[in-house]
Scaffold this motif. Structure first.
Motif, short mmCIF file in Angstrom:
data_model
loop_
_atom_site.label_atom_id
_atom_site.label_comp_id
_atom_site.label_asym_id
_atom_site.label_seq_id
_atom_site.Cartn_x
_atom_site.Cartn_y
_atom_site.Cartn_z
N ASN A 40 -12.41 -12.70 -42.49
CA ASN A 40 -13.42 -13.53 -41.82
C ASN A 40 -12.81 -14.24 -40.61
OD1 ASN A 40 -15.63 -13.12 -43.80
ND2 ASN A 40 -14.11 -14.00 -45.18
N ARG A 41 -13.20 -13.78 -39.42
CA ARG A 41 -12.64 -14.33 -38.18
C ARG A 41 -13.05 -15.80 -38.01
NH1 ARG A 41 -11.18 -12.33 -33.02
NH2 ARG A 41 -11.52 -10.20 -33.68
N PRO A 42 -12.07 -16.68 -37.79
CA PRO A 42 -12.41 -18.10 -37.62
C PRO A 42 -13.02 -18.39 -36.25
CG PRO A 42 -10.06 -17.77 -37.45
CD PRO A 42 -10.63 -16.43 -37.72
N HIS A 43 -13.87 -19.42 -36.19
CA HIS A 43 -14.52 -19.76 -34.92
C HIS A 43 -13.99 -21.07 -34.34
CE1 HIS A 43 -17.14 -16.41 -35.47
NE2 HIS A 43 -17.47 -16.84 -36.68
N PHE A 44 -12.96 -21.62 -34.97
CA PHE A 44 -12.41 -22.90 -34.52
C PHE A 44 -11.28 -22.63 -33.51
CE2 PHE A 44 -9.14 -26.25 -35.42
CZ PHE A 44 -9.78 -27.25 -34.72
N HIS A 45 -11.34 -23.31 -32.38
CA HIS A 45 -10.31 -23.10 -31.36
C HIS A 45 -9.75 -24.43 -30.87
CE1 HIS A 45 -11.22 -18.88 -31.30
NE2 HIS A 45 -12.50 -19.20 -31.24
N HIS A 46 -8.50 -24.40 -30.41
CA HIS A 46 -7.82 -25.60 -29.94
C HIS A 46 -6.67 -25.12 -29.06
CE1 HIS A 46 -5.41 -29.29 -30.08
NE2 HIS A 46 -6.48 -29.92 -30.56
N ASP A 47 -6.29 -25.93 -28.07
CA ASP A 47 -5.23 -25.43 -27.15
C ASP A 47 -3.85 -25.40 -27.80
OD1 ASP A 47 -4.89 -28.12 -27.15
OD2 ASP A 47 -5.18 -28.44 -25.00
N ARG A 48 -3.68 -26.03 -28.99
CA ARG A 48 -2.39 -25.91 -29.70
C ARG A 48 -2.50 -25.04 -30.95
NH1 ARG A 48 -1.52 -30.62 -31.72
NH2 ARG A 48 -3.11 -31.87 -30.71
N LEU A 49 -3.53 -24.20 -30.97
CA LEU A 49 -3.78 -23.34 -32.14
C LEU A 49 -3.85 -21.86 -31.73
CD1 LEU A 49 -4.74 -22.81 -35.11
CD2 LEU A 49 -7.05 -23.41 -34.34
N SER A 50 -3.10 -21.00 -32.45
CA SER A 50 -3.19 -19.55 -32.22
C SER A 50 -3.60 -18.87 -33.52
CB SER A 50 -1.83 -18.96 -31.83
OG SER A 50 -1.19 -19.75 -30.89
N TRP A 51 -4.48 -17.89 -33.41
CA TRP A 51 -4.93 -17.14 -34.58
C TRP A 51 -4.28 -15.76 -34.60
CZ3 TRP A 51 -6.85 -19.57 -38.47
CH2 TRP A 51 -7.68 -20.67 -38.30
N HIS A 52 -3.98 -15.28 -35.82
CA HIS A 52 -3.39 -13.95 -36.00
C HIS A 52 -4.15 -13.25 -37.13
CE1 HIS A 52 0.23 -15.41 -33.81
NE2 HIS A 52 -0.05 -16.54 -34.44
N ASN A 53 -4.57 -12.04 -36.89
CA ASN A 53 -5.24 -11.26 -37.93
C ASN A 53 -4.18 -10.49 -38.72
OD1 ASN A 53 -7.53 -8.44 -38.07
ND2 ASN A 53 -7.24 -10.10 -39.50
N VAL A 54 -3.99 -10.89 -39.97
CA VAL A 54 -2.88 -10.37 -40.77
C VAL A 54 -3.38 -9.95 -42.15
CG1 VAL A 54 -0.69 -11.01 -41.89
CG2 VAL A 54 -1.18 -11.82 -39.59
N ASP A 55 -2.91 -8.80 -42.61
CA ASP A 55 -3.15 -8.39 -43.99
C ASP A 55 -1.94 -8.86 -44.80
OD1 ASP A 55 -3.41 -7.21 -46.43
OD2 ASP A 55 -3.79 -5.18 -45.67
N ILE A 56 -2.13 -9.91 -45.59
CA ILE A 56 -0.99 -10.56 -46.25
C ILE A 56 -0.40 -9.73 -47.40
CG2 ILE A 56 -1.27 -13.00 -45.64
CD1 ILE A 56 -2.76 -11.72 -48.79
N ALA A 57 -1.08 -8.64 -47.76
CA ALA A 57 -0.52 -7.78 -48.80
C ALA A 57 0.19 -6.57 -48.19
CB ALA A 57 -1.62 -7.32 -49.75
N ASP A 58 0.28 -6.54 -46.86
CA ASP A 58 0.89 -5.39 -46.18
C ASP A 58 2.19 -5.85 -45.52
OD1 ASP A 58 0.87 -2.70 -44.92
OD2 ASP A 58 0.70 -3.91 -43.10
N GLU A 59 3.31 -5.28 -45.97
CA GLU A 59 4.62 -5.76 -45.50
C GLU A 59 4.79 -5.60 -43.99
OE1 GLU A 59 8.08 -4.48 -47.68
OE2 GLU A 59 9.30 -5.97 -46.62
N ALA A 60 4.34 -4.48 -43.45
CA ALA A 60 4.52 -4.26 -42.00
C ALA A 60 3.77 -5.31 -41.20
CB ALA A 60 4.03 -2.86 -41.64
N SER A 61 2.61 -5.71 -41.70
CA SER A 61 1.78 -6.71 -41.01
C SER A 61 2.49 -8.07 -41.01
CB SER A 61 0.43 -6.78 -41.74
OG SER A 61 -0.49 -7.57 -41.07
N ILE A 62 3.12 -8.43 -42.13
CA ILE A 62 3.85 -9.70 -42.22
C ILE A 62 5.12 -9.65 -41.38
CG2 ILE A 62 5.16 -11.19 -43.81
CD1 ILE A 62 2.93 -10.95 -45.77
N GLU A 63 5.80 -8.52 -41.41
CA GLU A 63 7.04 -8.37 -40.62
C GLU A 63 6.72 -8.51 -39.12
OE1 GLU A 63 9.09 -4.70 -41.36
OE2 GLU A 63 10.94 -5.44 -40.44
N ALA A 64 5.61 -7.92 -38.70
CA ALA A 64 5.22 -7.99 -37.28
C ALA A 64 4.90 -9.45 -36.90
CB ALA A 64 4.01 -7.09 -37.02
#
Ligand SMILES: NC(=O)c1ccc[n+]([C@@H]2O[C@H](COP(=O)([O-])OP(=O)(O)OC[C@H]3O[C@@H](n4cnc5c(N)ncnc54)[C@H](OP(=O)(O)O)[C@@H]3O)[C@@H](O)[C@H]2O)c1
Length: 239
Positions: A40-64
């Motif tokens: 679920n893509r978040p809609h909250f934004h802030h100039d000191r906030l960055s969003w990353h789309n990550v599959d937390i059960a996938d090792e390559a995604s966490i390593e990246a």
């Protein structure tokens, strides 16, 4: 000039996770917050906030993701599942379903180990750091009086054991890092929604209240306090 403080909230789009993101941003202009989301893509934004789309059960995604961080001061894993389309927490052993059990383990227990594996370099680079995961009081073996909820309970107990074990290793190899397991209380989120009927009004917190309490604990932690299980009110829970 204040030193930049880097924060990663894994599951920063969830009920408590998004309140933690907001609470860290409110700590001051030296706080730079990274949040992850999966479905679920978040809609909250802030100039000191960055969003990353990550599959937390996938090792390559966490390593990246870890490869993007030179140093990290706070890593908080706020991902978790109690019920979804695949199933509901079991009232009795006759409802036990292996696929639902493995899904709980995959979402509630395993990702913190993958995060620890790939973020240890960035946490070490910070000097003093905190690695925390949201567990649940029902994951306490010593505190189990009610029974039920086999898959969720067992996955959170596994998470607790994983973080306790990690704290022992990192006491030697990352002595500046405090590893903490956290219980947020019962917060009014999608996760707890179907199970709130037995909870009195004063015990049902807003996600903001849970996050504020947790943030106070997290930012006060010292490396000497590593390997403990904390409730939202600062009390310690039995493993
Ligand atoms: N709320 C409570 O009363 C309560 C009580 C005790 C412990 N906790 C713990 O607190 C943490 C936060 O819970 P919450 O109440 O904020 O829950 P929530 O609002 O339902 O948020 C759940 C989070 O987990 C992520 N998530 C769920 N399933 C996932 C999957 N299969 N793969 C990747 N990410 C997944 C969600 O991301 P997507 O939406 O992108 O999938 C979201 O960020 C959990 O660990 C929970 O066990 C909550």
């Amino acid at each position: 000039m204040k030193t930049k403080i880097d924060v990663l909230v894994v599951g920063g789009n969830g009920g408590i996770g998004s309140a933690l993101v907001q609470a860290f941003l409110e700590q001051g202009e030296q706080f730079f917050v990274h949040g992850t989301w999966c479905h679920n893509r978040p809609h909250f934004h802030h100039d000191r906030l960055s969003w990353h789309n990550v599959d937390i059960a996938d090792e390559a995604s966490i390593e990246a993701l870890a490869g993007k961080f030179g140093k990290l001061d706070y890593l908080i894993n706020a991902v978790g599942v109690l019920h979804n389309d695949e199933g509901q927490p079991e009232k009795s052993i006759s409802q036990f379903n292996p696929d639902f059990f493995l899904m709980n383990a995959r979402v509630n227990a395993m990702p913190s180990l993958l995060l620890a594996k790939h973020f240890q370099r960035a946490l070490k680079a910070a000097g003093k750091s905190v690695f925390a995961a949201l567990s649940a009081k029902v994951g306490s073996v010593g505190g189990n009086r009610m029974g039920g909820w086999y898959s969720y309970r067992t996955s959170k107990a596994a998470l607790n054991q994983a973080l306790k074990t990690l704290s022992i290793e990192w006491h030697r190899t990352l002595p500046g890092c405090c590893v903490a397991t956290l219980h947020p209380g019962t917060a009014d989120t999608a996760l707890s929604k179907p199970f709130q009927s037995g909870v009195s009004k004063d015990k049902l917190f807003t996600p903001q209240h849970s996050a504020t309490c947790l943030l106070e604990i997290i930012t006060d932690l010292t490396p000497e306090q590593t390997g403990r299980f904390w409730a939202w009110d600062g009390s310690e829970l039995p493993w």
